[in-house]
Write a protein that holds these residues in place. Structure first.
Motif, mmCIF file in Angstrom:
data_model
loop_
_atom_site.group_PDB
_atom_site.id
_atom_site.type_symbol
_atom_site.label_atom_id
_atom_site.label_comp_id
_atom_site.label_asym_id
_atom_site.label_seq_id
_atom_site.Cartn_x
_atom_site.Cartn_y
_atom_site.Cartn_z
ATOM 1 N N GLU A 1 0.805 -1.231 0.000
ATOM 2 C CA GLU A 1 0.000 0.000 0.000
ATOM 3 C C GLU A 1 0.837 1.279 0.000
ATOM 4 O OE1 GLU A 1 -3.342 -0.026 -0.299
ATOM 5 O OE2 GLU A 1 -3.116 -2.195 -0.507
ATOM 6 N N ASN A 2 2.114 1.168 0.347
ATOM 7 C CA ASN A 2 2.967 2.346 0.499
ATOM 8 C C ASN A 2 3.380 2.878 -0.868
ATOM 9 O OD1 ASN A 2 5.106 4.168 1.079
ATOM 10 N ND2 ASN A 2 5.488 3.111 3.014
ATOM 11 N N LYS A 3 2.981 4.092 -1.195
ATOM 12 C CA LYS A 3 3.257 4.701 -2.500
ATOM 13 C C LYS A 3 4.734 5.051 -2.687
ATOM 14 C CE LYS A 3 -1.103 4.976 -3.803
ATOM 15 N NZ LYS A 3 -1.639 3.759 -4.304
ATOM 16 N N LYS A 4 5.501 5.020 -1.614
ATOM 17 C CA LYS A 4 6.928 5.336 -1.712
ATOM 18 C C LYS A 4 7.776 4.115 -2.061
ATOM 19 C CE LYS A 4 6.354 9.176 1.379
ATOM 20 N NZ LYS A 4 6.582 9.710 2.698
ATOM 21 N N PHE A 5 7.125 2.954 -2.160
ATOM 22 C CA PHE A 5 7.791 1.713 -2.553
ATOM 23 C C PHE A 5 7.139 1.166 -3.812
ATOM 24 C CE2 PHE A 5 8.953 1.911 1.877
ATOM 25 C CZ PHE A 5 10.227 1.357 1.921
ATOM 26 N N ALA A 6 7.941 0.492 -4.620
ATOM 27 C CA ALA A 6 7.418 -0.186 -5.805
ATOM 28 C C ALA A 6 7.868 -1.640 -5.761
ATOM 29 C CB ALA A 6 7.939 0.468 -7.078
ATOM 30 N N LYS A 7 6.946 -2.535 -6.122
ATOM 31 C CA LYS A 7 7.297 -3.950 -6.206
ATOM 32 C C LYS A 7 8.144 -4.148 -7.462
ATOM 33 C CE LYS A 7 5.526 -8.571 -6.017
ATOM 34 N NZ LYS A 7 4.406 -9.454 -5.813
ATOM 35 N N VAL A 8 9.278 -4.826 -7.305
ATOM 36 C CA VAL A 8 10.185 -5.090 -8.416
ATOM 37 C C VAL A 8 10.463 -6.587 -8.485
ATOM 38 C CG1 VAL A 8 11.246 -2.794 -8.388
ATOM 39 C CG2 VAL A 8 12.223 -4.609 -6.971
ATOM 40 N N THR A 9 10.974 -7.031 -9.617
ATOM 41 C CA THR A 9 11.248 -8.462 -9.784
ATOM 42 C C THR A 9 12.734 -8.787 -9.782
ATOM 43 O OG1 THR A 9 11.119 -8.213 -12.181
ATOM 44 C CG2 THR A 9 9.110 -8.906 -11.049
ATOM 45 N N LYS A 10 13.574 -7.807 -10.050
ATOM 46 C CA LYS A 10 15.022 -8.020 -10.066
ATOM 47 C C LYS A 10 15.634 -7.152 -8.970
ATOM 48 C CE LYS A 10 14.997 -8.877 -14.983
ATOM 49 N NZ LYS A 10 15.242 -8.282 -16.286
ATOM 50 N N PRO A 11 16.016 -7.766 -7.851
ATOM 51 C CA PRO A 11 16.462 -6.960 -6.714
ATOM 52 C C PRO A 11 17.805 -6.270 -6.945
ATOM 53 C CG PRO A 11 16.869 -9.268 -6.281
ATOM 54 C CD PRO A 11 16.101 -9.199 -7.571
ATOM 55 N N LEU A 12 17.900 -5.073 -6.372
ATOM 56 C CA LEU A 12 19.138 -4.304 -6.328
ATOM 57 C C LEU A 12 19.438 -3.985 -4.865
ATOM 58 C CD1 LEU A 12 18.398 -1.724 -9.183
ATOM 59 C CD2 LEU A 12 19.794 -3.798 -9.337
ATOM 60 N N ARG A 13 20.651 -3.563 -4.601
ATOM 61 C CA ARG A 13 20.980 -3.218 -3.217
ATOM 62 C C ARG A 13 20.065 -2.102 -2.733
ATOM 63 N NH1 ARG A 13 26.974 -0.486 -3.647
ATOM 64 N NH2 ARG A 13 26.284 1.588 -4.265
ATOM 65 N N GLY A 14 19.647 -2.250 -1.475
ATOM 66 C CA GLY A 14 18.708 -1.303 -0.883
ATOM 67 C C GLY A 14 17.257 -1.732 -0.992
ATOM 68 N N ASP A 15 16.977 -2.768 -1.779
ATOM 69 C CA ASP A 15 15.603 -3.272 -1.884
ATOM 70 C C ASP A 15 15.256 -4.101 -0.649
ATOM 71 O OD1 ASP A 15 15.456 -2.128 -4.391
ATOM 72 O OD2 ASP A 15 15.513 -4.036 -5.481
ATOM 73 N N ILE A 16 14.006 -4.068 -0.264
ATOM 74 C CA ILE A 16 13.524 -4.915 0.826
ATOM 75 C C ILE A 16 13.098 -6.245 0.224
ATOM 76 C CG2 ILE A 16 11.693 -5.227 2.545
ATOM 77 C CD1 ILE A 16 11.839 -2.196 3.031
ATOM 78 N N ILE A 17 13.575 -7.327 0.822
ATOM 79 C CA ILE A 17 13.153 -8.672 0.434
ATOM 80 C C ILE A 17 12.284 -9.202 1.560
ATOM 81 C CG2 ILE A 17 15.354 -9.602 1.314
ATOM 82 C CD1 ILE A 17 15.009 -11.949 -0.668
ATOM 83 N N ILE A 18 11.129 -9.758 1.195
ATOM 84 C CA ILE A 18 10.217 -10.241 2.230
ATOM 85 C C ILE A 18 9.539 -11.532 1.796
ATOM 86 C CG2 ILE A 18 8.328 -8.749 1.418
ATOM 87 C CD1 ILE A 18 7.559 -8.438 4.459
#
Length: 181
Positions: free
Chosen positions: A99-116
């Motif tokens: 729901e957070n508009k400051k985050f975008a779901k991505v498929t190829k992680p980069l440093r600084g991405d949250i993995i959950i």
């Protein structure tokens, strides 16, 4: 879906010029489509690195063995003066990230991405709880270590997939911080 979203954010003026209705939404679409890093993601990465070897959840709202979401929320708060959300629960954090508009779901992680890999979306007798961390360089993941409560590097993307996706039957999601504020 992206094409529709892009059409909603652009309009054609009478003189034929294209105007952007929502620059942030277009920026988000481009980052996801072309897998660009962001200044906000880089900032989160560097702050997270500074927590390595330390207790990133010193308030101990959750016991150390369940402190991953609390640790990530604390690091995000330290970085941006606001939490991701979901307090100490990976289940609720996942919902907050979506729901957070400051985050975008991505498929190829980069440093600084949250993995959950959120609790409640998988789980086996062998792996009962999900986990959350922050991507570092070269597929390395920084997260709370349950055994000692310290923020550390103890997973790679491959070992995370083996534990949470293969053995635990959890999904793996990546979220990139798009905007600092």
């Amino acid at each position: 879906s992206r094409r529709l979203s892009l059409k909603r954010n652009l309009r054609l003026s009478l003189d034929g010029e294209v105007h952007l209705r929502n620059m942030k939404e277009l920026f988000k679409i481009l980052i996801v489509k072309y897998n660009f890093s962001t200044p906000a993601g880089e900032r989160l990465y560097f702050v997270a690195k500074g927590w390595l070897g330390k207790d990133a959840s010193p308030s101990d709202v959750a016991p150390d063995e369940y402190g991953c979401a609390e640790s990530v929320n604390n690091i995000v708060f330290t970085t941006f003066n606001e939490e991701v959300g979901g307090d100490v629960s990976t289940y609720r954090m996942y919902k907050a990230l979506k729901e957070n508009k400051k985050f975008a779901k991505v498929t190829k992680p980069l440093r600084g991405d949250i993995i959950i890999s959120p609790t409640g979306y998988g789980g086996t007798q062998e792996v009962k709880n999900g986990h959350v961390g922050i991507m570092s360089d070269n597929g390395v993941i920084m997260s709370n270590k349950s055994q000692n409560g310290l923020f550390s590097v103890h997973y790679t993307l491959d070992s995370w997939k083996e534990r949470y996706q293969v053995r635990g039957k959890y999904p793996i999601h990546f979220y990139r911080r798009i905007f600092k504020s």
